[in-house]
Design an enzyme around this catalytic site. Structure first.
Site, short mmCIF file in Angstrom:
data_model
loop_
_atom_site.label_atom_id
_atom_site.label_comp_id
_atom_site.label_asym_id
_atom_site.label_seq_id
_atom_site.Cartn_x
_atom_site.Cartn_y
_atom_site.Cartn_z
N ASN A 151 0.79 -1.22 0.00
CA ASN A 151 0.00 0.00 0.00
C ASN A 151 0.82 1.27 0.00
O ASN A 151 0.28 2.36 -0.19
CB ASN A 151 -0.94 0.00 1.20
CG ASN A 151 -1.86 -1.20 1.19
OD1 ASN A 151 -1.96 -1.90 0.18
ND2 ASN A 151 -2.53 -1.46 2.30
N SER A 180 -8.77 1.13 -50.47
CA SER A 180 -9.95 0.29 -50.63
C SER A 180 -9.59 -1.01 -51.32
O SER A 180 -8.73 -1.05 -52.21
CB SER A 180 -11.01 1.02 -51.45
OG SER A 180 -12.12 0.18 -51.72
#
Length: 504
Positions: A151, A327
């Site tokens: 912690n 594309s």
């Protein structure tokens, strides 16, 4: 039972913890608690080793605590020296592949802390001439984790990791700023139409547009740097909840000083360690700055995609570099893939900030157990934003060209230029000319001359780049009226401070 990543017949060593005994592969530097964490947390498949700066930070925190404990007489010369050497190796990039715990984990970071403790302990044992797992001589908890808790170690390491990673982000921002300004210089005094609400507004220059993008990013380089200083306040020495249980009264200040000496970051111990152990406010603020940067970068990419739209049925004011075919079905199509990927990075960062917000709010009582997801999201935001801005600068901005004919034609056909004439011909006549231009499609300049509102010389002066793109004084007679002394030099601009006053 075989360990994760091991194969039947692999040599193992036996280790023990609270839950019992387990076999651990003999060649790994982590131990039993890391092994259990591997089994429990199959969440992101992103291990600690994905963020080298976090591992470096953990090693430096452990190195600083070993030094402090040694100076206080709690750790003997032999063990302290071995721990320090192991930490130095890890901080320099070694053994990172043994930091295998998932970044998102339960336990408030305990698995991360123990992964570090075990790797450091086993490497230190080797340096002492011992076997991995010989914890009787040097133990992950008793020695590497001495006077510590997850912690205080974990949040301190996260803060150090932020301090170690933000300079690369700031550098990428500077690089993008420089690239934008350099590109703007190529188009100085090239006129175009500015737009508001997707409608024609008033003329501007192309370099003004690029410099505006640069400025909006530049504002946040300083904000990022200032906000990062929040991480200099740490809770090292707080141990479990901030009371400092198991530590020497001198330990916290000494450990912070050692960490500062090792890293060059001026760390200070928080005045209230109980508050600091549960507080995640610095992470929330810093994540908010990352979100702010992401929003701005995304807006710039929206502009780039719009300005380059077409090439026949869009604005097509600028050309983005063609970096790949666009594309699989439409021949000749090239998409704005670099702005698109940066947009997506921005969306991710914005979402990460929301996660950080919820995680910070979710803490309870004396600890926030959700710091693992906070750390993961901030470190990931920093990483991808750094890469995205370098990509945007190098793969897009630096190669932009403009379509002069389109800019000139749009400017000639737009009624937006009429705004430059309002101070001279008045709003009513300007409105009539604008309406006629819309109805007939004729240029504003032609209608002004035809109606005798201005002679050609005066009209050309008012429609010059200097007149239309910067403040100037104009009257119906063309004279310059007397102006009271304002105390400002010509060209001087009064700006608001970067940040509001502290009492607002």
């Amino acid at each position: 039972m075989t360990s994760p990543g091991s194969t039947p017949g692999t040599a193992t060593r036996m280790e023990h913890d609270l839950l019992g005994d387990r076999e651990v592969p003999a060649d790994v530097y982590y131990g039993i608690q890391t092994l259990r964490a591997q089994e429990n947390f199959h969440i992101t498949d992103v291990p600690l080793s994905h963020f080298p700066r976090l591992i470096e930070a953990l090693a430096q925190v452990k190195r600083a605590t070993a030094r402090a404990n040694h100076r206080l007489g709690a750790l003997d010369d032999e063990r302290a020296g071995a721990i320090e050497r192991a930490c130095a190796e890890i901080a320099a990039g070694e053994l990172h592949e043994h930091f295998v715990v998932d970044m998102i984990q339960g336990g408030a970071g305990t698995s991360t802390n123990m992964n570090a403790n075990e790797v450091i302990a086993n490497r230190a044992l080797e340096l002492l001439g011992r076997e991995k797992g010989d914890y009787e001589h040097l133990h992950p908890n008793n020695h590497v984790n001495l006077a510590q808790s997850t912690n205080d170690v974990y949040p301190t390491a996260l803060r150090l990791a932020m301090m170690l990673t933000f300079p690369a982000l700031a550098e990428s921002m500077d690089h993008l700023i420089t690239t934008l300004r350099a590109k703007g210089e190529e188009f100085t005094d090239v006129l175009k139409m500015g737009r508001t609400q997707m409608q024609d507004a008033v003329p501007m220059t192309v370099d003004q547009e690029f410099n505006a993008w640069a400025t909006t990013i530049e504002e946040d380089v300083q904000r990022l740097t200032r906000t990062a200083t929040l991480f200099q306040e740490i809770n090292l020495g707080a141990t479990a909840i901030g009371t400092g249980i198991t530590t020497d009264p001198r330990y916290a200040q000494l450990a912070a000083r050692e960490l500062a000496d090792l890293t060059g970051v001026p760390f200070v111990v928080a005045a209230d360690l109980v508050e600091a152990t549960s507080d995640t406010g610095a992470f929330v603020t810093y994540s908010g700055i990352l979100k702010r940067i992401a929003v701005k970068i995304s807006k710039i990419c929206n502009d780039l995609r719009l300005l380059s739209s077409g090439p026949r049925a869009g604005l097509h004011e600028i050309n983005l570099p063609s970096v790949q075919p666009g594309s699989s079905i439409m021949p000749g199509k090239v998409n704005p893939v670099i702005p698109e990927v940066v947009n997506q990075v921005a969306f991710e960062v914005i979402g990460n900030d929301l996660t950080v917000t919820f995680a910070a709010e979710g803490g309870q009582l004396q600890l926030n157990p959700f710091e693992p997801v906070i750390g993961f999201n901030i470190l990931e935001s920093t990483r991808i934003m750094t890469r995205a801005m370098n990509t945007l600068a190098d793969r897009c901005i630096s190669g932009i060209t403009i379509n002069h004919d389109i800019l000139e034609d749009d400017l000639r056909r737009s009624i937006g230029v009429i705004t430059a004439l309002v101070p001279v011909i008045g709003y009513a006549d300007a409105t009539d000319v604008a309406s006629a231009a819309l109805e007939t499609g004729r240029p504003v300049a032609d209608l002004v001359l035809e109606r005798g509102l201005l002679d050609e010389g005066r009209l050309n002066a008012l429609l010059s780049p200097a007149s239309m793109t910067a403040p100037h004084r104009a009257t119906p007679t063309g004279t310059m009226p007397a102006v009271p002394d304002t105390g400002l030099d010509s060209g001087e601009i009064t700006r608001l401070p970067t940040d509001p006053p502290s009492d607002v």
